[in-house]
Design a protein around this motif. Structure first.
Motif, PDB file in Angstrom:
ATOM      1  N   VAL A 168       4.383   2.228  33.790  1.00  0.00           N
ATOM      2  CA  VAL A 168       4.271   2.847  32.622  1.00  0.00           C
ATOM      3  C   VAL A 168       2.896   3.070  32.436  1.00  0.00           C
ATOM      4  O   VAL A 168       2.591   1.869  31.911  1.00  0.00           O
ATOM      5  CB  VAL A 168       5.344   2.199  31.583  1.00  0.00           C
ATOM      6  CG1 VAL A 168       5.480   2.851  30.356  1.00  0.00           C
ATOM      7  CG2 VAL A 168       6.775   1.696  32.240  1.00  0.00           C
ATOM      8  N   ASP A 169       2.400   3.875  32.529  1.00  0.00           N
ATOM      9  CA  ASP A 169       0.862   3.946  32.319  1.00  0.00           C
ATOM     10  C   ASP A 169       0.582   4.276  30.865  1.00  0.00           C
ATOM     11  O   ASP A 169       0.715   5.431  30.413  1.00  0.00           O
ATOM     12  CB  ASP A 169       0.317   5.355  33.045  1.00  0.00           C
ATOM     13  CG  ASP A 169      -1.222   4.956  33.425  1.00  0.00           C
ATOM     14  OD1 ASP A 169      -1.834   5.457  34.174  1.00  0.00           O
ATOM     15  OD2 ASP A 169      -1.783   4.092  32.852  1.00  0.00           O
TER      16      ASP A 169
ATOM     17  N   TYR B 208      -2.839   7.291  26.528  1.00  0.00           N
ATOM     18  CA  TYR B 208      -2.357   7.661  25.399  1.00  0.00           C
ATOM     19  C   TYR B 208      -2.633   7.209  23.989  1.00  0.00           C
ATOM     20  O   TYR B 208      -2.159   6.042  23.852  1.00  0.00           O
ATOM     21  CB  TYR B 208      -0.589   7.935  25.563  1.00  0.00           C
ATOM     22  CG  TYR B 208      -0.335   8.641  26.707  1.00  0.00           C
ATOM     23  CD1 TYR B 208      -0.279  10.104  26.746  1.00  0.00           C
ATOM     24  CD2 TYR B 208       0.379   7.794  27.931  1.00  0.00           C
ATOM     25  CE1 TYR B 208       0.117  10.749  27.936  1.00  0.00           C
ATOM     26  CE2 TYR B 208       0.599   8.661  28.959  1.00  0.00           C
ATOM     27  CZ  TYR B 208       0.465  10.059  28.882  1.00  0.00           C
ATOM     28  OH  TYR B 208       0.820  10.774  30.128  1.00  0.00           O
ATOM     29  N   PRO B 209      -3.601   7.672  23.234  1.00  0.00           N
ATOM     30  CA  PRO B 209      -4.164   7.069  21.892  1.00  0.00           C
ATOM     31  C   PRO B 209      -2.822   6.548  21.238  1.00  0.00           C
ATOM     32  O   PRO B 209      -3.256   5.768  20.348  1.00  0.00           O
ATOM     33  CB  PRO B 209      -5.234   8.204  21.550  1.00  0.00           C
ATOM     34  CG  PRO B 209      -5.298   8.994  22.516  1.00  0.00           C
ATOM     35  CD  PRO B 209      -4.336   8.911  23.614  1.00  0.00           C
TER      36      PRO B 209
ATOM     37  N   ARG C 109       4.793   9.084  23.791  1.00  0.00           N
ATOM     38  CA  ARG C 109       3.321   9.375  23.974  1.00  0.00           C
ATOM     39  C   ARG C 109       2.684  10.208  22.836  1.00  0.00           C
ATOM     40  O   ARG C 109       1.566  10.261  22.688  1.00  0.00           O
ATOM     41  CB  ARG C 109       3.073  10.576  25.218  1.00  0.00           C
ATOM     42  CG  ARG C 109       3.653   9.950  26.450  1.00  0.00           C
ATOM     43  CD  ARG C 109       3.657  10.884  27.475  1.00  0.00           C
ATOM     44  NE  ARG C 109       3.977  10.333  28.761  1.00  0.00           N
ATOM     45  CZ  ARG C 109       4.277  11.283  30.096  1.00  0.00           C
ATOM     46  NH1 ARG C 109       4.146  12.415  29.705  1.00  0.00           N
ATOM     47  NH2 ARG C 109       4.357  10.410  31.158  1.00  0.00           N
ATOM     48  N   ARG C 110       3.813  10.470  22.047  1.00  0.00           N
ATOM     49  CA  ARG C 110       3.092  11.443  20.940  1.00  0.00           C
ATOM     50  C   ARG C 110       2.637  10.762  19.703  1.00  0.00           C
ATOM     51  O   ARG C 110       3.336   9.654  19.347  1.00  0.00           O
ATOM     52  CB  ARG C 110       4.217  12.524  20.535  1.00  0.00           C
ATOM     53  CG  ARG C 110       4.417  13.466  21.532  1.00  0.00           C
ATOM     54  CD  ARG C 110       5.287  14.684  21.083  1.00  0.00           C
ATOM     55  NE  ARG C 110       6.726  14.038  20.542  1.00  0.00           N
ATOM     56  CZ  ARG C 110       7.628  14.211  21.486  1.00  0.00           C
ATOM     57  NH1 ARG C 110       7.621  14.690  22.726  1.00  0.00           N
ATOM     58  NH2 ARG C 110       8.933  13.997  21.039  1.00  0.00           N
ATOM     59  N   PRO C 111       1.435  11.170  19.070  1.00  0.00           N
ATOM     60  CA  PRO C 111       1.149  10.389  17.888  1.00  0.00           C
ATOM     61  C   PRO C 111       1.704  10.538  16.678  1.00  0.00           C
ATOM     62  O   PRO C 111       2.401  11.358  16.466  1.00  0.00           O
ATOM     63  CB  PRO C 111      -0.503  10.903  17.808  1.00  0.00           C
ATOM     64  CG  PRO C 111      -0.429  12.322  18.411  1.00  0.00           C
ATOM     65  CD  PRO C 111       0.530  12.317  19.336  1.00  0.00           C
ATOM     66  N   PHE C 112       1.575   9.681  15.661  1.00  0.00           N
ATOM     67  CA  PHE C 112       2.099   9.972  14.411  1.00  0.00           C
ATOM     68  C   PHE C 112       1.388  11.265  13.720  1.00  0.00           C
ATOM     69  O   PHE C 112       0.453  11.674  14.084  1.00  0.00           O
ATOM     70  CB  PHE C 112       1.700   8.678  13.384  1.00  0.00           C
ATOM     71  CG  PHE C 112       2.419   7.548  13.804  1.00  0.00           C
ATOM     72  CD1 PHE C 112       3.611   7.080  13.048  1.00  0.00           C
ATOM     73  CD2 PHE C 112       1.914   6.598  14.527  1.00  0.00           C
ATOM     74  CE1 PHE C 112       4.026   5.704  13.308  1.00  0.00           C
ATOM     75  CE2 PHE C 112       2.493   5.466  15.028  1.00  0.00           C
ATOM     76  CZ  PHE C 112       3.730   5.042  14.079  1.00  0.00           C
ATOM     77  N   PRO C 113       2.379  11.899  12.887  1.00  0.00           N
ATOM     78  CA  PRO C 113       1.751  13.021  12.396  1.00  0.00           C
ATOM     79  C   PRO C 113       0.888  12.801  11.146  1.00  0.00           C
ATOM     80  O   PRO C 113       0.157  13.760  10.931  1.00  0.00           O
ATOM     81  CB  PRO C 113       3.103  13.461  11.579  1.00  0.00           C
ATOM     82  CG  PRO C 113       3.908  12.513  11.196  1.00  0.00           C
ATOM     83  CD  PRO C 113       3.694  11.411  12.474  1.00  0.00           C
ATOM     84  N   ASP C 114       0.649  11.741  10.636  1.00  0.00           N
ATOM     85  CA  ASP C 114      -0.483  11.538   9.866  1.00  0.00           C
ATOM     86  C   ASP C 114      -1.246  10.473  10.437  1.00  0.00           C
ATOM     87  O   ASP C 114      -0.855   9.195  11.029  1.00  0.00           O
ATOM     88  CB  ASP C 114       0.308  10.873   8.542  1.00  0.00           C
ATOM     89  CG  ASP C 114       0.974   9.803   8.554  1.00  0.00           C
ATOM     90  OD1 ASP C 114       1.794   9.704   9.571  1.00  0.00           O
ATOM     91  OD2 ASP C 114       0.907   8.713   8.050  1.00  0.00           O
TER      92      ASP C 114
END
Length: 263
Positions: free
Chosen positions: A165-166, A170-171, A212-217
């Protein structure tokens, strides 16, 4: 950007015995407490696995403060004896915080665990480490260590068919809202994200790459005051334990040493 999904389990495969090895992150620090009980990503993953197979049994051998060599010496033999069909091995962060760090030495211990567990038929999963400098600005000098260890983990995992699990590319995983106040352990939200990431890597139903997806804010930034509080409240006590030759895991045993049904 690294991507190591070559060893993903075939979707639809279920597991009957899951054994987790590691340190504080796998024990669950930051998700609950020692009074009410720790949960953590491994418990959360076991809960998902039990939905797929109600007969699943789960053991968690992880103990906080352990180095990779400690995990190998203290947890590997019991784990092998349990004959898991799924095992997680996550260790090395405590090693990176020590003055005398060797990525090769740490991965030697990890690879020995990979070999032993796959040798008894377990599917093994491991995790790379995020950019600790993005989580804690004062930890930026550790970035070369993180990169070296992650590269060695990927290579060792590839040699043994271990699922990686890399997280490092992913920031989003470095967002402060996923970390406890000590910045060393994920909080409940962070542990849930790790469980999501492992579920995705294992090809579990309804698991996707949303982790992997960042927070919207954007997250709130650090200030001189927050850094000073962190130094006094967390870094100083940690350094004092090191000077005294003590570990947070001294005298502790695994929270779930026996494979029990998930309930």
């Amino acid at each position: 950007m690294h991507s190591n999904w070559a060893h993903i389990t075939v979707p639809g495969v279920t597991y009957s015995r899951f054994v987790a090895l590691g340190d504080s992150q796998t024990e669950g620090l930051g998700d609950g407490d020692d009074v009410t009980g720790l949960r953590g990503w491994a418990d959360r993953l076991a809960e998902r696995l039990a939905v797929l197979n109600p007969d699943l049994t789960y053991a968690n051998l992880a103990v906080r403060g352990k180095l990779a060599a400690d995990v190998r010496r203290e947890q590997l033999a019991p784990a092998v004896a349990l004959r898991p069909d799924l095992a997680s091995v996550v260790a090395g962060m405590n090693d990176m915080l020590r003055p005398k760090f060797s990525a090769a030495t740490v991965v030697g211990d990890l690879e020995a665990m990979f070999a032993a567990l796959t040798g008894v038929g377990a599917h093994v999963v491991t995790v790379t480490f995020p950019d600790v400098g993005a989580v804690t600005p004062l930890a930026r000098p550790l970035r070369p260590r993180v990169l070296a260890l992650n590269a060695a983990i990927r290579a060792a995992a590839a040699r043994h068919g271990v699922t990686v699990v890399d997280t490092h590319p992913y920031p989003a995983v470095c967002d402060g809202r996923l970390w406890s106040a000590d910045r060393l352990h994920a909080n409940a939200r962070g542990h849930a994200l790790i469980a999501d990431a492992v579920a995705h890597a294992l090809g579990l139903p309804d698991a996707d790459d949303g982790w992997r997806r960042p927070f919207p804010d954007p997250a709130a930034g650090t200030t001189v005051l927050t850094e000073a509080r962190w130094l006094a409240g967390f870094l100083a006590p940690w350094l004092l334990r090191r000077l005294r030759g003590r570990s947070s895991g001294d005298g502790r045993t695994a929270k779930r040493p026996d494979p029990l049904p998930w309930a």
